[in-house]
Each structure stands twice: as structure tokens, then as C-alpha cells.
Design an enzyme around this catalytic site. Structure first.
Site, PDB file in Angstrom:
ATOM      1  N   GLU A  93       0.827  -1.203   0.000  1.00  0.00           N
ATOM      2  CA  GLU A  93       0.000   0.000   0.000  1.00  0.00           C
ATOM      3  C   GLU A  93       0.862   1.255   0.000  1.00  0.00           C
ATOM      4  OE1 GLU A  93      -4.123  -1.482   2.008  1.00  0.00           O
ATOM      5  OE2 GLU A  93      -2.711  -0.521   3.360  1.00  0.00           O
ATOM      6  N   CYS A 106       3.398   8.684   0.997  1.00  0.00           N
ATOM      7  CA  CYS A 106       3.953   7.764   1.984  1.00  0.00           C
ATOM      8  C   CYS A 106       4.182   6.435   1.286  1.00  0.00           C
ATOM      9  CB  CYS A 106       2.954   7.629   3.137  1.00  0.00           C
ATOM     10  SG  CYS A 106       3.449   6.431   4.373  1.00  0.00           S
ATOM     11  N   CYS A 113       6.639  -6.625   7.209  1.00  0.00           N
ATOM     12  CA  CYS A 113       7.729  -6.111   8.043  1.00  0.00           C
ATOM     13  C   CYS A 113       8.108  -7.198   9.037  1.00  0.00           C
ATOM     14  CB  CYS A 113       7.282  -4.858   8.797  1.00  0.00           C
ATOM     15  SG  CYS A 113       8.649  -4.040   9.657  1.00  0.00           S
ATOM     16  N   CYS A 117       6.624  -4.687  15.761  1.00  0.00           N
ATOM     17  CA  CYS A 117       6.222  -3.661  16.740  1.00  0.00           C
ATOM     18  C   CYS A 117       4.781  -3.945  17.159  1.00  0.00           C
ATOM     19  CB  CYS A 117       6.348  -2.266  16.137  1.00  0.00           C
ATOM     20  SG  CYS A 117       8.044  -1.862  15.675  1.00  0.00           S
ATOM     21  N   CYS A 120       1.618  -1.953  15.581  1.00  0.00           N
ATOM     22  CA  CYS A 120       1.579  -1.667  14.140  1.00  0.00           C
ATOM     23  C   CYS A 120       0.887  -2.787  13.372  1.00  0.00           C
ATOM     24  CB  CYS A 120       3.001  -1.473  13.617  1.00  0.00           C
ATOM     25  SG  CYS A 120       3.047  -1.140  11.838  1.00  0.00           S
ATOM     26  N   GLY A 171       7.027  -1.698   6.060  1.00  0.00           N
ATOM     27  CA  GLY A 171       8.420  -2.147   6.046  1.00  0.00           C
ATOM     28  C   GLY A 171       9.386  -1.262   6.800  1.00  0.00           C
ATOM     29  N   GLU A 172      10.570  -1.812   7.022  1.00  0.00           N
ATOM     30  CA  GLU A 172      11.656  -1.073   7.670  1.00  0.00           C
ATOM     31  C   GLU A 172      12.688  -0.737   6.584  1.00  0.00           C
ATOM     32  OE1 GLU A 172      12.676   0.508  10.456  1.00  0.00           O
ATOM     33  OE2 GLU A 172      14.468   0.802   9.243  1.00  0.00           O
ATOM     34  N   SER A 203      12.007   6.983   7.610  1.00  0.00           N
ATOM     35  CA  SER A 203      11.629   6.692   8.994  1.00  0.00           C
ATOM     36  C   SER A 203      12.127   5.304   9.364  1.00  0.00           C
ATOM     37  CB  SER A 203      10.105   6.763   9.139  1.00  0.00           C
ATOM     38  OG  SER A 203       9.723   6.429  10.461  1.00  0.00           O
ATOM     39  N   SER A 225      11.410   6.196  15.039  1.00  0.00           N
ATOM     40  CA  SER A 225      10.233   5.769  15.799  1.00  0.00           C
ATOM     41  C   SER A 225      10.660   5.453  17.227  1.00  0.00           C
ATOM     42  CB  SER A 225       9.622   4.531  15.132  1.00  0.00           C
ATOM     43  OG  SER A 225       9.107   4.881  13.874  1.00  0.00           O
ATOM     44  N   HIS A 227       8.822   6.282  20.551  1.00  0.00           N
ATOM     45  CA  HIS A 227       7.636   5.730  21.218  1.00  0.00           C
ATOM     46  C   HIS A 227       7.734   5.485  22.721  1.00  0.00           C
ATOM     47  CE1 HIS A 227       6.217   5.458  17.201  1.00  0.00           C
ATOM     48  NE2 HIS A 227       6.882   4.373  16.886  1.00  0.00           N
ATOM     49  N   ASN A 302      -3.600   4.724  15.878  1.00  0.00           N
ATOM     50  CA  ASN A 302      -4.677   4.341  14.971  1.00  0.00           C
ATOM     51  C   ASN A 302      -4.966   2.865  15.156  1.00  0.00           C
ATOM     52  OD1 ASN A 302      -4.988   6.890  13.533  1.00  0.00           O
ATOM     53  ND2 ASN A 302      -2.908   6.476  12.822  1.00  0.00           N
ATOM     54  N   CYS A 345      -1.338   6.244   9.775  1.00  0.00           N
ATOM     55  CA  CYS A 345      -0.092   5.603  10.225  1.00  0.00           C
ATOM     56  C   CYS A 345      -0.384   4.264  10.878  1.00  0.00           C
ATOM     57  CB  CYS A 345       0.590   6.432  11.297  1.00  0.00           C
ATOM     58  SG  CYS A 345       1.097   8.026  10.777  1.00  0.00           S
TER      59      CYS A 345
HETATM   60  N1  SAH Z   1       9.570   0.873   9.969  1.00  0.00           N
HETATM   61  C1  SAH Z   1       9.647   2.286   9.924  1.00  0.00           C
HETATM   62  C2  SAH Z   1       8.635   2.962   9.004  1.00  0.00           C
HETATM   63  C3  SAH Z   1       7.186   2.518   9.039  1.00  0.00           C
HETATM   64  S1  SAH Z   1       6.088   3.043  10.279  1.00  0.00           S
HETATM   65  C4  SAH Z   1       9.579   2.858  11.314  1.00  0.00           C
HETATM   66  O1  SAH Z   1       9.402   2.104  12.265  1.00  0.00           O
HETATM   67  O2  SAH Z   1       9.746   4.055  11.487  1.00  0.00           O
HETATM   68  C5  SAH Z   1       5.722   4.721  10.153  1.00  0.00           C
HETATM   69  C6  SAH Z   1       5.318   5.334  11.510  1.00  0.00           C
HETATM   70  O3  SAH Z   1       3.970   4.965  11.901  1.00  0.00           O
HETATM   71  C7  SAH Z   1       6.221   4.853  12.619  1.00  0.00           C
HETATM   72  O4  SAH Z   1       6.577   5.884  13.458  1.00  0.00           O
HETATM   73  C8  SAH Z   1       5.337   3.853  13.312  1.00  0.00           C
HETATM   74  O5  SAH Z   1       5.796   3.613  14.584  1.00  0.00           O
HETATM   75  C9  SAH Z   1       3.984   4.540  13.231  1.00  0.00           C
HETATM   76  N2  SAH Z   1       2.873   3.616  13.539  1.00  0.00           N
HETATM   77  C10 SAH Z   1       2.856   2.286  13.371  1.00  0.00           C
HETATM   78  N3  SAH Z   1       1.673   1.763  13.764  1.00  0.00           N
HETATM   79  C11 SAH Z   1       0.916   2.789  14.192  1.00  0.00           C
HETATM   80  C12 SAH Z   1      -0.436   2.893  14.681  1.00  0.00           C
HETATM   81  N4  SAH Z   1      -1.211   1.821  14.795  1.00  0.00           N
HETATM   82  N5  SAH Z   1      -0.887   4.112  14.993  1.00  0.00           N
HETATM   83  C13 SAH Z   1      -0.103   5.198  14.827  1.00  0.00           C
HETATM   84  N6  SAH Z   1       1.158   5.164  14.359  1.00  0.00           N
HETATM   85  C14 SAH Z   1       1.665   3.976  14.040  1.00  0.00           C
END
Ligand code: SAH
Length: 371
Positions: A93, A106, A113, A117, A120, A171-172, A203, A225, A227, A302, A345
């Protein structure tokens, strides 16, 4: 598999090597890159400044292959999400977020991935494979083409339509280093998309050795990221933290921006109700980032099917934001965009044939705990 090379896999340097290897002049690379990326042309016969014989050779040796759009959804707020088919089993996507003064795309860097996490949605699907440079840069190509159709005029070469790119999709990106760097080169390349390094953001969850390597070959903007303000919590949210804990990650962020004037790192912080949104945690976060040129991006969580967390209340987010700002930090709260079409996100899911067998493992654990 086709024996032809996909020209979308080449950045300028590798395209030059391709032409030089058949005895052509290196500047052919610039011409072809302009045709493909700046003008949106995907047929060799339309590349009128190439000789007939060169075009015939390209027909034989090369192709321009772009993923198909499986689905396009538009949110009430104008956000557009596309599902792109990258092979028989897998789709990814990407999301376009229009704003008054910019348009942000984006993009995804992997099918699924592997980082797992806990908050996510992409993580729930496991991992299949890295995307090729062609599959990453195609996302930009496809978005501009579709936006041109919608706008009724050609959007190639018009920087305002897609003015910013963030590698924040599935993905990372740092675990797909070589393909991602070539795609970044094309985003910045004057003869391709010509975006400024400030408008291209990678990111990462914090793959430290790859971040150091990125600093050697690129200077795009960096988002990390984070958190959580301390390891015991970050270990749970971002398991990669066990390998590269905060005290290792933050110096790597500093090294990345060292020597780059006026640059800072954006720290993403997903707001999870009762988990990482307490006032004490805001104070700890401010302390942690005290000497770092940093911006903090608070992302209201989200939800997605099966998620175990809840979004922090507006009051908790405001309070958290206030505490950070009072400590002199620059904080932005990211408004959820496109959440009615699951484009916000962490909601990007695509279709992933999971090679890590994550779902089976989870089911196994569930069965075990219920017996
Ligand atoms: N793997 C990379 C890029 C993808 S995620 C990374 O970890 O940065 C892009 C952003 O969205 C990251 O900051 C991630 O932590 C955040 N994200 C992931 N799941 C989410 C969710 N359910 N609600 C809000 N942000 C989220």
C-alpha cells in the site's frame, strides 16, 4: 522471470554503467531517466532523442515494468490510498496526503515487516520480501500518473503535486538498504524527481549500523520511531530496541545529523492510552532529548482489527504536548488522515504472503495458552 533488466531499478550511476557497458555515452542515462521519471514516458519509441538502433537495443535488453493498481480508495479528507500488486501473491500500500501547501506520498519499502512492533498493523502480517528499487520508485511514478488523471493535467515535473516523500509505509527501509538508497537517489536526482533532501524523509525503528551507513551515502531527513522514553517500555513496543537500545540509538542519530547545518531528527511517538502517555513519561522524554536537535511528532494511535491498545485521550495528548513544549522542545501532533479508509499511520496492511509464519506462530501460542 524476464531476462530483461527493468530500467526502474537504476539510479543515475547504475544507469550510466548500463549504457557504458554497451559502448554508449554515459549521458544516455540522463536522457532516459528524464524520459521515465520527469516526463512519465514508459515506451522506448516515444524517447525521440535516442537513435533508432539504440531504441531497438533497449527493446531487446530492457523493459519498464510498473506494478498494477489493484485498488484506489479516497478518504473524505482527500487522502488517497492505493493497493499495488507486486507479484502473484503480494500487494503493498501507499498513501497520498494532500495539504494546503504540499502533497506528501507515503511509500512502502518491504512487503510486510519483520520487526513486530506491537502497535503496528503491518507487523501483524509478517514479512515476505524486500521491494526492488523499481517497486519503490514506481510508487512515485504511479501516484503522479494517477494524480495527473484526476487533476486533468500532466503532473510530471510539477513539484507541488508530490512535494514530499516519506518512507513510512510498510516495512523497515533500513533493512532494505541498497534498493532504498537507489530509490532515494532517484527522488533527489535533478533529472528524475528533483526533490530537496529536506522533503524526503526516511523513517526507521532504529537499525543503528544501517543508519551509520546511510549517513555516509545520503543526507535525506531522518525520522526515528521512538515511542518510549526508556528501554523497558521500548523493548515491549519496538522489540528491535533489545538489539539497539536507546543509549545506542540516540548517539547514532546525532552522528547522522553531525555536520549538517540546521538539521534535526524527528522523533515519532505513538500515543497509547495509559501505556506511554503519562505526564511523568513526557518529562522523561524531555530529559532524554534535552541536548538533541529534535522535533517530536506525536501520533495518536490508529487502531486496527485485533490491536490491543487504545488511542490516548485528547486531554492526555494535549498535556503531554504541553509538558514537552514547556521544556523547549518542538512538538507537533499529527492529525490522523485517511483513517476512514485505513490509510493512517500503522494501518497499512496490503496483502502479504507471510514467510515468517507469524500468524501460525501466534495461533500456536494462543492454542497453547488455552489448553
Ligand atoms: N519501519 C519504519 C517505518 C514505518 S512506520 C519505522 O518504524 O519508522 C511509520 C510510523 O507509523 C512509525 O513511526 C510507526 O511507529 C507509526 N505507527 C505504526 N503503527 C501505528 C499505529 N497503529 N498508529 C499510529 N502510528 C503507528
Amino acid at each position: 522471470m524476464s531476462a530483461k533488466v527493468n530500467l526502474l531499478d537504476f539510479d543515475r550511476k547504475s544507469m550510466e554503467a548500463f549504457f557504458v557497458s554497451r559502448g554508449e555515452k554515459a549521458f544516455r542515462a540522463t536522457q532516459v531517466i528524464k524520459w521515465i521519471h520527469q516526463l512519465g514516458v514508459t515506451h522506448f519509441d516515444a524517447m525521440t532523442n535516442l537513435s533508432k538502433s539504440l531504441r531497438a537495443w533497449l527493446h531487446e535488453e530492457a523493459e519498464i515494468v510498473i506494478p498494477d493498481i489493484v485498488l484506489e480508495q479516497q478518504s473524505a479528507d482527500g487522502t488517497i490510498k492505493w493497493l499495488l500488486r507486486v507479484d502473484d501473491g503480494n500487494s503493498i500500500e501507499m498513501v497520498y496526503i494532500p495539504e494546503a501547501n504540499r502533497g506528501t506520498l507515503c511509500v512502502s519499502s518491504q512487503v510486510g515487516c519483520a520487526l513486530d512492533c506491537s502497535f503496528c498493523s503491518t507487523a501483524q502480517q509478517g514479512f515476505n520480501r524486500n521491494l526492488s528499487t523499481a517497486e519503490i520508485i514506481s510508487q512515485l511514478h504511479i501516484a503522479i500518473r494517477r494524480l495527473s488523471d484526476k487533476l486533468g493535467h500532466d503532473a510530471f515535473g510539477k513539484k507541488r503535486v508530490v512535494s514530499n516523500v516519506v518512507l513510512m509505509g510498510m516495512g523497515e527501509p533500513l533493512l532494505n538498504f541498497n534498493s532504498v538508497v537507489k530509490a532515494l537517489n532517484l527522488m533527489l536526482e535533478d533529472n528524475a524527481y528533483g526533490l530537496s533532501k529536506r522533503r524526503v524523509t526516511l523513517s526507521t525503528a532504529g537499525v543503528v549500523p544501517a543508519l551509520d551507513r546511510l549517513g555516509e551515502v545520503s543526507d535525506v531527513s531522518l525520522a526515528v520511531s521512538l515511542h518510549a522514553p526508556y528501554n523497558s517500555l521500548r523493548d515491549k513496543l519496538v522489540p528491535l530496541n533489545k538489539k539497539y537500545p536507546i543509549e545506542v540509538l540516540l548517539p547514532a542519530c546525532r552522528r547522522y545529523i553531525a555536520g549538517q547545518a540546521h538539521r534535526s531528527v524527528t522523533f515519532e511517538y505513538v500515543m497509547l492510552d495509559g501505556v506511554n502517555d503519562l505526564p511523568k513519561q513526557a518529562r522523561d522524554l524531555a530529559k532524554l532529548l534535552r541536548d538533541m536537535p529534535a522535533k517530536i511528532n506525536l501520533i495518536p494511535f490508529n487502531p486496527f482489527p485485533g490491536s490491543v491498545y487504545a488511542r490516548s485521550s485528547d486531554a492526555a495528548i494535549s498535556k503531554f504536548c504541553e509538558i514537552l513544549a514547556a521544556q523547549g522542545l518542538t512538538v507537533i501532533t499529527r492529525r490522523p488522515r485517511g483513517d476512514d479508509i485505513d490509510a493512517a499511520c500503522g494501518q497499512l496492511a496490503g496483502k502479504v504472503v507471510d514467510k515468517t509464519k507469524r500468524l501460525q506462530k501466534k495461533e500456536h501460542v494462543l492454542q497453547f495458552s488455552f489448553q
